[in-house]
Design a protein around this motif. Sequence first.
Motif, mmCIF file in Angstrom:
data_model
loop_
_atom_site.group_PDB
_atom_site.id
_atom_site.type_symbol
_atom_site.label_atom_id
_atom_site.label_comp_id
_atom_site.label_asym_id
_atom_site.label_seq_id
_atom_site.Cartn_x
_atom_site.Cartn_y
_atom_site.Cartn_z
ATOM 1 N N ALA A 112 0.831 -1.201 0.000
ATOM 2 C CA ALA A 112 0.000 0.000 0.000
ATOM 3 C C ALA A 112 0.866 1.252 0.000
ATOM 4 N N ILE A 113 1.947 1.224 0.789
ATOM 5 C CA ILE A 113 2.825 2.394 0.846
ATOM 6 C C ILE A 113 3.514 2.615 -0.495
ATOM 7 N N VAL A 114 4.052 1.531 -1.040
ATOM 8 C CA VAL A 114 4.750 1.660 -2.317
ATOM 9 C C VAL A 114 3.785 2.173 -3.385
ATOM 10 N N GLN A 115 2.561 1.653 -3.339
ATOM 11 C CA GLN A 115 1.607 2.070 -4.345
ATOM 12 C C GLN A 115 1.255 3.550 -4.194
ATOM 13 N N ALA A 116 1.033 3.978 -2.946
ATOM 14 C CA ALA A 116 0.725 5.386 -2.720
ATOM 15 C C ALA A 116 1.846 6.272 -3.228
ATOM 16 N N ALA A 117 3.075 5.795 -3.099
ATOM 17 C CA ALA A 117 4.216 6.599 -3.550
ATOM 18 C C ALA A 117 4.328 6.602 -5.071
ATOM 19 N N LEU A 118 3.935 5.508 -5.698
ATOM 20 C CA LEU A 118 4.144 5.389 -7.143
ATOM 21 C C LEU A 118 3.001 5.948 -7.982
#
Lengths: 178, 167
Positions: A112-118
């Motif tokens: 979820a974090i990686v996705q929010a960043a990407l």
Amino acid sequence: MNGGGNPLLTLAATFGLMSLFAVGGANSAVPEMHRVAVDVHHWLTDKQFADVFAISQLSPGPNVLIVTLIGYAVAGLGGALVATLAMCLPTALLAYGVSRFLGRSSHARWPAIVQAALVPLSIGLMAASGLVLGLASDRTWVAAAVTIGAAVAASLTRLNPLWLLAAGGCLGFIGLIG
Amino acid sequence: MSLAGFGGVLVFARRAIVEQHRWMTAEEFNETFALCHFLPGPNIVNLTMVFGSRFRGLAGGLAAFTGLLGPPTIIMTVLATLYARFGDVDALRRILAGVSCVAVGLLLSVVFRMMMPLFRKRDAVGLVFLLAVFVAIGVARLPLATVLLVAVPISLAVTIVMRRRAT
């Protein structure tokens, strides 16, 4: 061509590397494809690139297959195959590896974090795709108006995109667009 | 299935995998899709690979991969041959010009749709990153690798810091 080297190797290296940076899917990589194919290697003209994009949108199958067309333009059948595999196989194997590594357990937090960043980055990339392709295909005011009209129609209605593409083809055929 | 996917295969893939054959539950599908979405590369291709490998390991993955890409690649190659042969014919040139204008419009509408949640959440940081990447790639035409090697770590760091502060 790149220093007279084997075009197949150039294709494999170019798209293999590019695929690893295609966050958010194939359309994110379009500006990079344009930069490499038109500006760096002169494989295609600006106009041809716009055509190739149009063909890839018109055809069935994943949109990533625009690389098949670029590969074909560079080195025929072999080029088409090499470009497609180079763009698709490394990341597919990576996905396989990662999914094995993560197993089936729920791992909700860090994806979820990686996705929010990407997500913002990949939207930015796709907006850049729109700009690069717009500059390549909208050479007249009428053409730009058609693009804007299509964008509005696709945003406001649930019309099948194929109808819009077909309508664009008709407008082009009767000679309204460049 | 690969041939059904005009303008993207995802919707069809979901229908067949989850609803018709019940190979995966909706949750498994979403989880797998989320995984494939943040990995680089064409999402649907990655999804297919992971999906196939759930059944028969690597061989299953490769089989699904070939099934997804094989037929459309052949069609594409035929189209490429036709384009190389007839690309200069005037009528075809005009039609393609019209189609490509619309194709760009469709792409823009996808961008708008994806941007709306950022506006709704007033996600100023996200919008700044979006704009920065847009300018770097679209206007300055910098290489993709360079831009991402800078932008991804910064964006990740900012996201993590913001989450910490929010909790």
